[in-house]
Design a protein around this motif. Structure first.
Motif, PDB file in Angstrom:
ATOM      1  N   ARG A  39       0.959  -1.298   0.033  1.00 19.86           N
ATOM      2  CA  ARG A  39      -0.228  -0.412  -0.248  1.00 19.86           C
ATOM      3  C   ARG A  39       0.843   0.958   0.474  1.00 19.86           C
ATOM      4  O   ARG A  39       2.169   1.161   0.122  1.00 19.86           O
ATOM      5  N   SER A  46      -1.716   3.958  10.225  1.00 18.44           N
ATOM      6  CA  SER A  46      -0.628   5.002  10.833  1.00 18.44           C
ATOM      7  C   SER A  46      -1.846   6.235  10.138  1.00 18.44           C
ATOM      8  O   SER A  46      -1.410   6.967  11.128  1.00 18.44           O
ATOM      9  N   PHE A 239      -0.707  -7.153   9.917  1.00 13.84           N
ATOM     10  CA  PHE A 239      -0.439  -8.341   9.249  1.00 13.84           C
ATOM     11  C   PHE A 239       0.593  -8.828  10.282  1.00 13.84           C
ATOM     12  O   PHE A 239       1.158  -9.825   9.685  1.00 13.84           O
ATOM     13  N   HIS A 258     -10.659  -0.612  16.866  1.00 11.53           N
ATOM     14  CA  HIS A 258     -11.387   1.499  17.017  1.00 11.53           C
ATOM     15  C   HIS A 258     -11.444   2.189  15.978  1.00 11.53           C
ATOM     16  O   HIS A 258     -10.858   2.300  14.984  1.00 11.53           O
ATOM     17  N   LEU A 328     -13.549   9.736  20.496  1.00  8.63           N
ATOM     18  CA  LEU A 328     -13.433   7.965  20.128  1.00  8.63           C
ATOM     19  C   LEU A 328     -13.878   7.872  21.756  1.00  8.63           C
ATOM     20  O   LEU A 328     -13.491   7.637  22.549  1.00  8.63           O
ATOM     21  N   TYR A 379      -6.729  -1.226  13.397  1.00  6.23           N
ATOM     22  CA  TYR A 379      -6.497  -1.783  14.502  1.00  6.23           C
ATOM     23  C   TYR A 379      -6.016  -1.946  15.581  1.00  6.23           C
ATOM     24  O   TYR A 379      -4.620  -1.211  14.484  1.00  6.23           O
TER      25      TYR A 379
HETATM   26  C1  LIG Z   1      -8.418   4.425  16.393  1.00  2.00           C
HETATM   27  C2  LIG Z   1      -7.107   4.660  16.370  1.00  2.00           C
HETATM   28  C3  LIG Z   1      -6.742   5.780  16.965  1.00  2.00           C
HETATM   29  C4  LIG Z   1      -5.276   5.636  17.696  1.00  2.00           C
HETATM   30  N1  LIG Z   1      -4.464   7.342  18.196  1.00  2.00           N
HETATM   31  C5  LIG Z   1      -3.477   6.765  18.800  1.00  2.00           C
HETATM   32  C6  LIG Z   1      -3.004   7.934  19.240  1.00  2.00           C
HETATM   33  O1  LIG Z   1      -3.677   8.791  19.195  1.00  2.00           O
HETATM   34  N2  LIG Z   1      -1.301   7.956  19.176  1.00  2.00           N
HETATM   35  C7  LIG Z   1      -0.629   6.765  19.333  1.00  2.00           C
HETATM   36  O2  LIG Z   1       0.767   7.267  19.867  1.00  2.00           O
HETATM   37  N3  LIG Z   1      -1.295   5.864  18.273  1.00  2.00           N
HETATM   38  C8  LIG Z   1      -2.184   6.049  17.818  1.00  2.00           C
HETATM   39  N4  LIG Z   1      -2.769   4.954  17.084  1.00  2.00           N
HETATM   40  C9  LIG Z   1      -2.108   4.074  17.075  1.00  2.00           C
HETATM   41  C10 LIG Z   1      -1.233   3.754  15.907  1.00  2.00           C
HETATM   42  O3  LIG Z   1      -2.078   4.459  15.141  1.00  2.00           O
HETATM   43  C11 LIG Z   1      -0.527   2.291  15.685  1.00  2.00           C
HETATM   44  O4  LIG Z   1      -0.009   2.361  16.720  1.00  2.00           O
HETATM   45  C12 LIG Z   1      -0.087   3.121  14.239  1.00  2.00           C
HETATM   46  O5  LIG Z   1       0.249   3.366  13.144  1.00  2.00           O
HETATM   47  C13 LIG Z   1       0.872   0.995  13.930  1.00  2.00           C
HETATM   48  O6  LIG Z   1       2.037   1.598  12.734  1.00  2.00           O
HETATM   49  P1  LIG Z   1       2.215  -0.030  12.138  1.00  2.00           P
HETATM   50  O7  LIG Z   1       3.547   0.554  11.561  1.00  2.00           O
HETATM   51  O8  LIG Z   1       2.514  -0.999  13.252  1.00  2.00           O
HETATM   52  O9  LIG Z   1       0.599  -0.588  11.635  1.00  2.00           O
HETATM   53  P2  LIG Z   1       0.352  -0.124   9.687  1.00  2.00           P
HETATM   54  O10 LIG Z   1       0.255   1.114  10.128  1.00  2.00           O
HETATM   55  O11 LIG Z   1      -0.856  -1.040   9.665  1.00  2.00           O
HETATM   56  O12 LIG Z   1       1.078  -0.025   9.204  1.00  2.00           O
HETATM   57  C14 LIG Z   1       1.300  -1.786   8.579  1.00  2.00           C
HETATM   58  C15 LIG Z   1       2.014  -1.648   7.005  1.00  2.00           C
HETATM   59  O13 LIG Z   1       2.085  -2.831   6.552  1.00  2.00           O
HETATM   60  C16 LIG Z   1       2.022  -2.720   5.216  1.00  2.00           C
HETATM   61  N5  LIG Z   1       1.844  -5.020   5.088  1.00  2.00           N
HETATM   62  C17 LIG Z   1       1.233  -5.115   5.604  1.00  2.00           C
HETATM   63  N6  LIG Z   1       1.618  -6.805   5.496  1.00  2.00           N
HETATM   64  C18 LIG Z   1       2.817  -6.927   4.254  1.00  2.00           C
HETATM   65  C19 LIG Z   1       2.616  -7.427   3.588  1.00  2.00           C
HETATM   66  N7  LIG Z   1       2.888  -9.223   3.126  1.00  2.00           N
HETATM   67  N8  LIG Z   1       4.067  -7.387   2.288  1.00  2.00           N
HETATM   68  C20 LIG Z   1       3.957  -5.383   2.333  1.00  2.00           C
HETATM   69  N9  LIG Z   1       3.781  -4.731   3.221  1.00  2.00           N
HETATM   70  C21 LIG Z   1       3.068  -5.034   4.680  1.00  2.00           C
HETATM   71  C22 LIG Z   1       0.510  -2.433   5.513  1.00  2.00           C
HETATM   72  O14 LIG Z   1       0.178  -2.214   4.173  1.00  2.00           O
HETATM   73  C23 LIG Z   1       0.898  -0.997   5.865  1.00  2.00           C
HETATM   74  O15 LIG Z   1       0.368  -0.183   5.304  1.00  2.00           O
HETATM   75  C24 LIG Z   1      -4.519   4.724  16.722  1.00  2.00           C
HETATM   76  C25 LIG Z   1      -5.113   3.961  16.001  1.00  2.00           C
HETATM   77  C26 LIG Z   1      -6.501   3.626  15.717  1.00  2.00           C
HETATM   78  C27 LIG Z   1      -6.433   2.831  14.779  1.00  2.00           C
END
Ligand SMILES: Cc1cc2nc3c(=O)[nH]c(=O)nc-3n(C[C@H](O)[C@H](O)[C@H](O)COP(=O)(O)OP(=O)(O)OC[C@H]3O[C@@H](n4cnc5c(N)ncnc54)[C@H](O)[C@@H]3O)c2cc1C
Length: 458
Positions: A39, A46, A239, A258, A328, A379
């Motif tokens: 993506r 994020s 994932f 969420h 929220l 999530y």
């Molecule tokens: C409603 C809500 C409110 C929130 N509020 C806060 C807040 O106030 N403060 C804060 O700090 N955090 C907050 N968070 C949490 C924060 O958004 C997440 O913890 C953070 O975005 C997670 O980031 P990540 O990079 O782990 O996951 P993601 O942003 O989901 O990134 C994972 C990436 O992996 C990619 N991917 C997965 N599998 C594969 C594959 N097989 N091949 C290629 N690509 C793949 C996906 O496409 C995706 O782009 C909130 C979350 C939500 C849902």
């Protein structure tokens, strides 16, 4: 199939994967880092965040507070060097209660947080007490720790928009919010300047011949590519589990849905300079007699007459003329498989608005005619005690950076800094073991988990 090589391949260009690429390439000088995502960067979880940060975390132990302090130090450094392109503020988190006993709990919580390193407690129990309000913008020169105000006229003077029933507020100070997209893009640009490559595609296989990472295969629009590499980082957000299975590894994580709403606060119920506002009491939603009768007979929404757990929260969003407000309330914490587009209860906007009206009574202006609400969410990918994973995996050359739950934007720099130390074999911070997956092997830790009461989740 085109073949190439990389020193490190990171699966996921969410905030976790991007922060990992930044800390490896920019701060540790690792060359040849590749980030793979199917993506656009920062587009899955994020960009759904409320974008808040805090060093206000419960124990046991000081690992969460220490990690968050480190992460906020890094955010502040990045804000200074970039001219604050991501608009880091320091408005704080304001917890309010209408329950005297809970007021006393807030004081105890503030003292406990001070012991863990969140900063000192200032109690304001008389009208002349010197409470320093937070500025709306910027983050420099602000207090840490928490102010607890129990003097009613001081509460009304500083926070006139809160319910008259509020008897105590706790203002946690090393907290605020920022633009997660701007932060992520800044980190990505800096990383790309140091040679980090972004490949659009899906990681669909990992060669672990001989018990170590050797290559990663990526399905792309043009077919596919296999990239030779000795190191692979799983930063796949919701994932994490299927990507870890490509390595033959099971991770102790699950997902919760969420959801948040954004609406145009034309009634001006939430002041534009407000901090993050959190109602610390459980809520019985305010319904008219007629609504109450209708809900009583409803199979799907009868539960809305019951008490709903504490934690409804929100904040003003946007600068200048913006009148947007985010709200929220994460009361449904059932683990679910991550599916997209995300499904949500169509009544959620009304539920969250009514819940928040307990704290900010002027929101009742919207009960008769709901504002148009933009609803989105994602999530929280979590471990059971809500502490993330940043560590090597039981497959040589494989690492995880994830389970960042509802705090991934605030924690990603601290977490990626820790992971980069593992990968570059530098000395680790004392908090490292709190975020290692091996912690579940420890019998003492497993016993501690059975009585783990506070997760710090909002
Ligand atoms: C409603 C809500 C409110 C929130 N509020 C806060 C807040 O106030 N403060 C804060 O700090 N955090 C907050 N968070 C949490 C924060 O958004 C997440 O913890 C953070 O975005 C997670 O980031 P990540 O990079 O782990 O996951 P993601 O942003 O989901 O990134 C994972 C990436 O992996 C990619 N991917 C997965 N599998 C594969 C594959 N097989 N091949 C290629 N690509 C793949 C996906 O496409 C995706 O782009 C909130 C979350 C939500 C849902």
């Amino acid at each position: 199939m085109r073949a190439s090589t990389a020193e490190v391949i990171i699966c996921g260009a969410g905030i976790a994967g991007i922060a990992a690429a930044y800390h490896l390439a920019v701060r540790r000088g690792v060359t040849s880092v590749v980030v793979v995502d199917e993506r656009p960067p920062l587009s899955l979880t994020s960009d759904k965040s409320t974008e808040c940060y805090r060093n206000w975390w419960p124990g046991p132990g000081d690992a969460m507070v220490a990690l968050m302090n480190r992460s906020i130090d890094l955010l502040e450094e990045l804000a200074r060097e970039s001219g604050n392109v991501f608009r880091l503020n320091r408005r704080g988190y304001l917890y309010a209660t209408a329950d005297g006993d809970r007021g006393a709990q807030l004081v105890r919580a503030a003292r406990a947080a001070a012991d863990l390193g969140a900063g000192p407690v200032r109690l304001h129990s008389d009208v002349a007490s010197e409470y320093q309000p937070a500025p709306a913008e910027d983050f420099e020169g602000q207090p840490t720790g928490a102010d607890v105000i129990t003097e009613p006229s001081l509460i009304r003077r500083q926070f006139p928009y809160l319910s008259d029933e509020v008897v105590a507020v706790l203002h946690a100070r090393r907290c605020g919010w920022f633009s997660g997209q701007q932060l992520g893009m800044y980190l990505l640009e800096r990383a790309r300047e140091k040679g980090v490559r972004l490949i659009e595609g899906r990681v669909d296989g990992i060669d672990t011949t001989g018990g170590r990472v050797r290559a990663v295969s990526v399905a792309t629009r043009d077919g596919g590519v296999t990239i030779g590499t000795p190191r692979f980082v799983n930063a796949a957000g919701p994932f994490l589990t299927p990507v870890a299975r490509l390595l033959g590894v099971e991770l102790p994580v699950f997902c919760e849905r969420h959801v948040k709403i954004a609406f145009n606060d034309s009634a001006g119920a939430v002041p534009r300079h407000a901090p993050l506002l959190i109602w610390a009491d459980p809520v019985r939603l305010p319904w008219s007699e007629e609504e109450r009768r209708a809900l009583h007979g409803s199979a799907t929404h009868g539960h809305l007459l019951d008490e709903i757990p504490a934690g409804v929260h929100g904040r003003p969003e946007g600068a200048g003329e913006s009148s947007s407000v985010l709200l929220l309330w994460n009361y449904d914490l059932t683990p679910v498989p991550p599916t997209f587009p995300i499904a949500y209860d169509p009544e959620y906007p009304e539920i969250v608005l009514r819940g928040m009206s307990r704290m900010i009574p002027s929101l009742a202006a919207y009960f008769t005619r709901l504002p148009r609400c933009f609803v989105d969410g994602g999530y929280y990918t979590k471990t059971r005690e809500n502490r993330f994973l940043a560590c090597p995996l039981p497959m040589e050359g494989a690492y995880v950076l994830g389970a960042l739950s509802g705090y991934g934007l605030m924690a990603s720099n601290g977490a990626a800094d820790l992971l980069a130390d593992y990968i570059t074999e530098r000395p680790l911070s004392p908090y490292a073991e709190a975020f290692h997956v091996d912690r579940y092997e420890d019998a003492v830790y497993r016993t501690q988990l059975t009585s783990w009461s506070e997760s710090g989740q909002l």
